[in-house]
Design an enzyme around this catalytic site. Structure first.
Site, PDB file in Angstrom:
ATOM      1  N   LEU A 236       0.821  -1.204   0.000  1.00 41.59           N
ATOM      2  CA  LEU A 236       0.000   0.000   0.000  1.00 41.59           C
ATOM      3  C   LEU A 236       0.857   1.257   0.000  1.00 41.59           C
ATOM      4  CD1 LEU A 236      -3.004   0.721   0.036  1.00 41.59           C
ATOM      5  CD2 LEU A 236      -2.878   0.851   2.522  1.00 41.59           C
ATOM      6  N   CYS A 237       2.002   1.219   0.685  1.00 41.07           N
ATOM      7  CA  CYS A 237       2.874   2.394   0.738  1.00 41.07           C
ATOM      8  C   CYS A 237       3.337   2.799  -0.653  1.00 41.07           C
ATOM      9  CB  CYS A 237       4.093   2.105   1.614  1.00 41.07           C
ATOM     10  SG  CYS A 237       3.701   1.715   3.317  1.00 41.07           S
ATOM     11  N   THR A 238       3.772   1.824  -1.434  1.00 43.45           N
ATOM     12  CA  THR A 238       4.253   2.110  -2.786  1.00 43.45           C
ATOM     13  C   THR A 238       3.137   2.680  -3.645  1.00 43.45           C
ATOM     14  OG1 THR A 238       5.858   0.314  -2.606  1.00 43.45           O
ATOM     15  CG2 THR A 238       5.346   1.104  -4.823  1.00 43.45           C
TER      16      THR A 238
END
EC number: 6.2.1.64
Length: 454
Positions: A236-238
């Site tokens: 999710l961060c990417t």
């Protein structure tokens, strides 16, 4: 009527105020161990207890292995935040952290070193500032940028590297870089003083793993590449912060943008209207970041692949990673040999096993790789085999002892050797002649290739 006693209000903890000095493994370090490192299946040193002093921590002792060692944390996301916290609580003050990403609001539910005011700031810098302020015995140095932008000499300066990376390609690069730092003597044995241990952690939903890599001694990350099929799910961060592929843009549209636009409506993956909306939003984000490859059909194929991050998994895996760092630096207990799996989807279960070295590993082995091809197969077909086959290289360049077959860079050399791509490999090399392959993923390591023609 009887009055009830009022419960006094409790003030919330001031997370920005310095805490009392703490973070020590002094008791563990100052007594003999019945499970010293030299008694384990992967012995690397003999434990020597330190003299115990009152009123100090391991971070304060100048002769402590924990206070003297320099540690690199790769990644400051969900796993990296937990790793930094555990290092601080273990009294390991000299830490560097590197991360490319910036903080997104979606990180705040689990990456506890960040606050609302930090959104948009560098993860590495904010994490380092928080740890240094909250834990005054710590000296965390932040590096904002790609791991690939650092010279090999940067990685050579650390005693141990703890990796919390969220993608396979970055882990392959780091593994190849650190393995390439090991000096090999005339007998083919590694020089122990040049070995920098890698402790690799990874999580995916309720599953996770921690492993110990002693470059050129144990199996390396490349040895287990077949256990990591080409990625079809995305952290999710990417997705939220640093999209690099069309899949990231598509995932951003339906996992983050759709709930904002339609909070009361669930995405219908079978609805052409819903999927068209996702596609258009993904295309808009792709144009913003100059990313090509977002199509309607590709959008349809990506919408089922997002895996959420789970804070408890990060906590468990980070504890295992930092525990292994302590054991490697101090020899106080037996080192993990070499792989620990955690499975928490249907209970709490872990399993350890030895991941054996791959005899023809492209990174940690000197074996020549053998490939069978027809005499008519072209150099371009060989490149596709190297990219899509077991080796999964990125941009291979190839030479022989007296000839350059194809070079990806610089542009002038690529143009000069491009004519060889459509020629049969059999016409470019002599019988039994080996090809030397270089690739950005392999860093300074050269891969020897032997072609047998059918």
């Amino acid at each position: 009527m009887m009055e009830t006693e009022k419960t006094p209000s409790i003030e919330p903890m001031d997370t920005d105020s310095p805490a009392p000095t703490r973070g020590s493994l002094l008791t563990l370090m100052s007594r003999p161990s019945r499970f010293g490192n030299d008694s384990g299946a992967l012995p690397i040193g003999e434990f020597e207890p330190i003299a115990k002093s009152s009123g100090v921590t391991t971070a304060d002792l100048p002769d402590s292995a924990l206070s003297q060692s320099k540690i690199l944390v790769v990644g400051a996301g969900g796993l990296g935040c937990e790793i930094l916290k555990d290092l601080a609580m273990s009294g390991m003050p000299n830490v560097h952290v590197i991360d490319l990403d910036s903080i997104d609001v979606t990180n705040l539910n689990r990456q506890f070193l960040f606050r609302q005011k930090d959104v948009g700031s560098s993860k590495a810098k904010v994490a380092a500032e928080f740890i240094n302020k909250r834990c005054p015995w710590m000296n965390v140095v932040a590096h904002h940028g790609k791991i690939q932008d650092k010279d090999p000499s940067f990685y050579k300066s650390f005693n141990v590297i703890v990796s919390g990376l969220d993608n396979v390609e970055a882990r392959r690069w780091l593994n190849a870089t650190v393995c390439g730092l090991v000096d090999i003597d005339e007998d083919g044995d590694p020089d122990p003083s040049t070995i920098i241990p890698i402790i690799d952690g990874g999580t995916e939903g309720f599953s996770g793993q921690a492993r110990v890599i002693l470059p050129r001694i144990t199996s390396c990350f490349e040895c287990s590449l077949e256990a990591f099929p080409p990625q079809r799910s995305f952290p999710l961060c990417t997705i939220a912060e640093t999209p690099r592929r069309p899949e990231h843009c598509i995932a951003y549209a339906f996992i983050l943008e759709w709930p904002k636009q339609f909070p009361e409506k669930k995405l219908d993956k079978d609805s052409p209207d819903d999927m068209k909306w996702v596609y258009e939003k993904a295309l808009e984000r792709a144009k913003k970041y100059n990313i090509e490859g977002v199509t309607y059909m590709h959008t349809m194929g990506v919408v089922k692949t997002i895996i959420p991050a789970v804070a408890s998994t990060n906590a468990i895996v980070s504890a295992a990673c930092v525990g292994e760092a302590v054991k490697i630096l101090t020899f106080c207990s037996q080192t993990l040999n070499t792989y620990m799996m955690y499975m928490g989807s249907e209970g709490v279960y872990s399993h350890t096993f030895v991941y054996e070295k791959k005899h023809d590993c492209a990174v940690c082995s000197t074996e020549t790789h053998k490939i069978e091809m027809s005499k008519e197969a072209t150099l371009n077909e060989l490149i596709q085999i190297l990219r899509e086959g077991d080796l999964r290289l990125g941009a291979p360049s190839m030479t022989t002892s007296n000839k350059t077959l194809y070079m990806q860079k610089p542009p002038a050399l690529e143009k000069a050797t491009r004519k060889n791509l459509d020629k049969p490999v059999s016409s470019l090399i002599d019988t039994d002649e080996e090809i030397v392959v270089t690739d950005p993923i392999l860093q300074s390591i050269n891969l020897s290739l032997a072609i047998s023609f059918q």
